[in-house]
Design an enzyme around this catalytic site. Structure first.
Site, PDB file in Angstrom:
ATOM      1  N   GLU B  50      24.183  28.516  28.117  1.00 39.71           N
ATOM      2  CA  GLU B  50      23.723  29.894  28.336  1.00 39.71           C
ATOM      3  C   GLU B  50      24.357  30.765  27.279  1.00 39.71           C
ATOM      4  O   GLU B  50      25.564  30.682  27.041  1.00 39.71           O
ATOM      5  CB  GLU B  50      24.177  30.408  29.706  1.00 39.71           C
ATOM      6  CG  GLU B  50      23.329  29.959  30.862  1.00 39.71           C
ATOM      7  CD  GLU B  50      23.864  30.549  32.170  1.00 39.71           C
ATOM      8  OE1 GLU B  50      24.658  31.495  32.136  1.00 39.71           O
ATOM      9  OE2 GLU B  50      23.484  30.028  33.223  1.00 39.71           O
ATOM     10  N   ASP B  61      28.624  42.551  35.295  1.00 38.01           N
ATOM     11  CA  ASP B  61      29.672  41.732  34.691  1.00 38.01           C
ATOM     12  C   ASP B  61      31.034  42.379  34.808  1.00 38.01           C
ATOM     13  O   ASP B  61      31.158  43.596  34.817  1.00 38.01           O
ATOM     14  CB  ASP B  61      29.349  41.473  33.213  1.00 38.01           C
ATOM     15  CG  ASP B  61      28.250  40.447  33.059  1.00 38.01           C
ATOM     16  OD1 ASP B  61      28.445  39.321  33.550  1.00 38.01           O
ATOM     17  OD2 ASP B  61      27.193  40.773  32.481  1.00 38.01           O
TER      18      ASP B  61
END
Lengths: 405, 278
Positions: B50, B61
């Site tokens: 990824e 995040d």
């Protein structure tokens, strides 16, 4: 050929939360079930006469509504044109329009059984309103505020702490409102099971832009009635400052379908539109941030740019999605005022009317100074005085004494 | 149509083990070092890669990945350069599946149609876009499916049985189960709870179910991989990368190996999992 205009400017958003291409629900999956719950809880509350009655009771006895519609005679005389009325939202409990929305959201949160409230704040007015209502209803309150704003809005930080809220200074990014919103969203993702996110403006994922607008529409609803009483007719023009745009949307929305009413939103042009500013419509384009599609300040790679305004409450690189739609349909005209223009207006209103405005509505006053002289004397102009300037006094004093700038 | 992702999971099934999936931010700490790291990943044991597309405002995040994105942006990374990096990687590796992960705005500004054409031709296999729930499928998910790219959806602890079918409807490649309600790099995943969640999702889909968020060690990766079809590690790798940088935040001689060594250790954990479970 011009595109066909909608029959009503007041019917948005559609069932998916869109105003034209704007709005929507661009959030992480973790939040989606809660957002759908909120949409349902708000629809139930809206349809419940008991909810409306309870809210109207608090609006009257706790917030102090209706706020006056005041004819600013000295300002009118000085500018020599339109008759200028001030919608006195700064007289509300907590000193700004923010309390209207927070009251509504906290009451929805209570219906949903949420015990912990989080909020983001720029100038601190939304934080103060949230801390106040949390104190009133005995709820835990956490307010995210950019570290830069914590510094420049000290009086409000102290106020929030006195009310029992925890103020979290946000150190990421530009350390202003945009980053406070990011961190509030992170908190929400983490504590979604017990936490209600009280968004301070007409932005974020659906249903927030609609819900906040509905709660703020009390401003425009009252203005209609009060202007009828004062002058026997509707105003000719409305004007309000725009960061996210909740005070403006609250004033504008009840008048959107009255074609005779000219409407102006005023963005923060900071140091000027070719330099650092916070005017998303004048200097941005449509993009996706913080749960909605709207006009944003960004670079060619889609990276969000830092906004700048002397006023912490307008220092945001976006704007509520309904404003973006009203701009593209042409119903509302969006102007901008620089830091210097706002400062001049701040001083003018203080000296002429004995009303010290917040730096945010000083941007609207700055454009009144430009527009009013060009209008005839029977032109009725309403400017939303969305907040009082107590919080800005230390900052403005520093600037005027030449310590900063 | 069989994609690189489908082929990889079929192959892993034959081997009787789960996938080890690595996440790193494109362009962190600079474009050249980042490419070297990505090139080193398959050899170190990454089954699927990824790659984060840096964004200024990564709302889901934690601080480590946000800092990684800002390092990359400061070093001049863009979405265009991220695709160029994928193209470079593909010159030497045509088998390892590559998934881009990030937020919608840079893609929206790049232009959805142009992005899909360019991503496909660069050798991208799938997309994970954090802020596009099924309610916004028409934006990118449906066009991506048409373009032959997998759109990998996140399922979370708040995604209940009633909502799962909507989440799974247009998902392909694999399902990414977010093991915690929270941001990347925060709490640790609870193996038993995650195992139940994976079993629940598997009742609704034939797709492989991979688990990410909150996995930092080979032991944790092994625990997750015993129940899931794959374990995703991101923050721990980003932290290892960050720890190898000099005081100015620049890459050092240790940067590539610091990441590769940790990937190798984590991969061992995952590879041991299914056998250990039996």
């Amino acid at each position: 050929m011009n595109p066909a205009l909608p029959n009503s400017f007041r019917s948005g958003p559609d069932e998916r939360g869109h105003f034209g291409i704007f709005g929507g629900r661009f959030v992480a999956e973790t939040l989606m079930p809660l957002i759908l719950d909120l949409e349902k809880a708000y629809a139930d509350a809206k349809a419940d006469p008991a909810f409306q009655a309870e809210m109207n009771g608090y609006l009257k006895h706790y917030v102090g509504r209706p706020s006056p519609l005041y004819l600013a005679e000295r300002l009118t005389e000085h500018l020599g044109g339109a008759k200028i009325y001030l919608k006195r939202e700064e007289l509300n409990h907590t000193g700004s329009h923010k309390v209207n929305n927070v009251l509504g959201q906290i009451m929805v949160a209570r219906r949903m059984g949420k015990k912990r409230i989080i909020a983001e704040t720029g100038a601190g007015q939304h934080g103060v309103a949230t801390a106040t209502l949390c104190a009133r209803f005995g709820l835990e309150c956490v307010v995210y505020m950019g570290a830069v704003d914590v510094e420049r809005q000290q009086p409000n930080v102290i106020r929030m702490e006195m009310l029992g809220a925890r103020v979290v200074p946000v150190q990421s990014g530009s350390r202003t409102l945009k980053d406070a919103m990011n961190d509030a969203l992170r908190d929400w993702v983490t504590n979604v099971h017990n936490t209600f996110y009280c968004i301070g403006t007409v932005a974020g994922p659906h249903p927030y832009p609609m819900m906040v607008r509905d709660f703020q529409s009390v401003i425009g609803d009252e203005t209609r009635v009060q202007m009828q009483e004062a002058e026997g007719r509707l105003p000719d023009s409305l004007i309000a400052c725009i960061g996210g745009g909740s005070n403006a949307m609250g004033l504008f929305h009840p008048f959107l379908d009255d074609p005779g009413v000219e409407i102006f939103g005023v963005e923060a042009a900071g140091h000027g539109l070719t330099q650092l500013h916070a005017a998303s419509i004048a200097g941005g384009r449509p993009g996706v941030l913080h749960g909605n599609r709207t006009y944003l300040l960004m670079d060619d790679d889609g990276q969000i740019q830092d906004a700048h305004s002397i006023s912490a409450g307008l220092d945001y690189p976006g704007i509520g999605p309904e404003h973006s739609w009203l701009h593209e349909t042409g119903r509302v005209t969006y102007l901008s005022a620089t830091d210097d223009e706002a400062l001049a207006a701040f001083q003018l209103l203080s000296r002429l009317e004995g009303i010290i405005p917040a730096l945010e509505p000083a941007h609207a006053i700055a454009k009144v100074m430009e527009l009013a002289p060009k209008r005839p004397r029977d032109h009725l102009m309403v400017v939303n005085l969305s907040g009082r300037g107590d919080k800005d006094i230390p900052q403005v004093a520093d600037i005027l004494r030449g310590k900063k700038k | 149509m069989t994609t690189r992702i489908d082929a990889r999971f079929a192959e892993l099934k034959k081997q009787g083990r789960s996938a080890f999936i690595t996440f790193l931010m494109a362009g962190d700490p600079d474009p050249a070092t980042s490419l070297d790291i990505v090139k080193a990943l398959p050899k170190a044991g990454a089954d699927i890669i990824e790659i984060g597309m840096p964004f200024t405002d990564p709302m889901a995040d934690g601080p480590a990945i946000q800092a990684a994105g800002l390092r990359a942006l400061k070093a001049g990374m863009t979405l265009r350069k991220t695709l160029a990096m994928v193209r470079e990687f593909r010159k030497g590796d045509n088998a390892t599946p590559l998934v881009l992960m990030g937020y919608y705005n840079p893609i929206y500004i790049y232009g959805v149609d142009k992005f899909l054409v360019d991503a496909k031709s660069a050798g991208v296999d799938g997309l994970i876009i954090v802020d596009l729930p099924p309610e916004e499928d028409v934006e990118l998910c449906l066009p991506a499916m048409q373009a032959g790219l997998n759109f990998i959806r996140l399922a979370t602890p708040t995604t209940d049985d009633k909502r799962l079918p909507a989440v799974l409807a247009n998902t392909s490649g694999f399902v990414y189960y977010v093991s915690i309600t929270g941001i990347t790099g925060s709490a640790s995943a609870n193996t038993a709870v995650v195992g139940e969640a994976v079993a629940r999702i598997k009742r609704h889909t034939q797709l492989p179910v991979c688990v990410g968020f909150g996995i930092r060690t080979p032991e944790a990766a092994r625990g997750i991989a015993e129940n899931a079809d794959g374990a995703v590690v991101g923050t721990a790798l980003v932290d290892a990368l960050a720890a190898s940088l000099d005081a100015q935040g620049h890459a050092t001689a240790k940067t590539v190996t610091a990441v590769a060594d940790l990937v190798a250790a984590l991969a061992q954990g995952v590879r041991g999992a299914k056998q250990a479970a039996e």
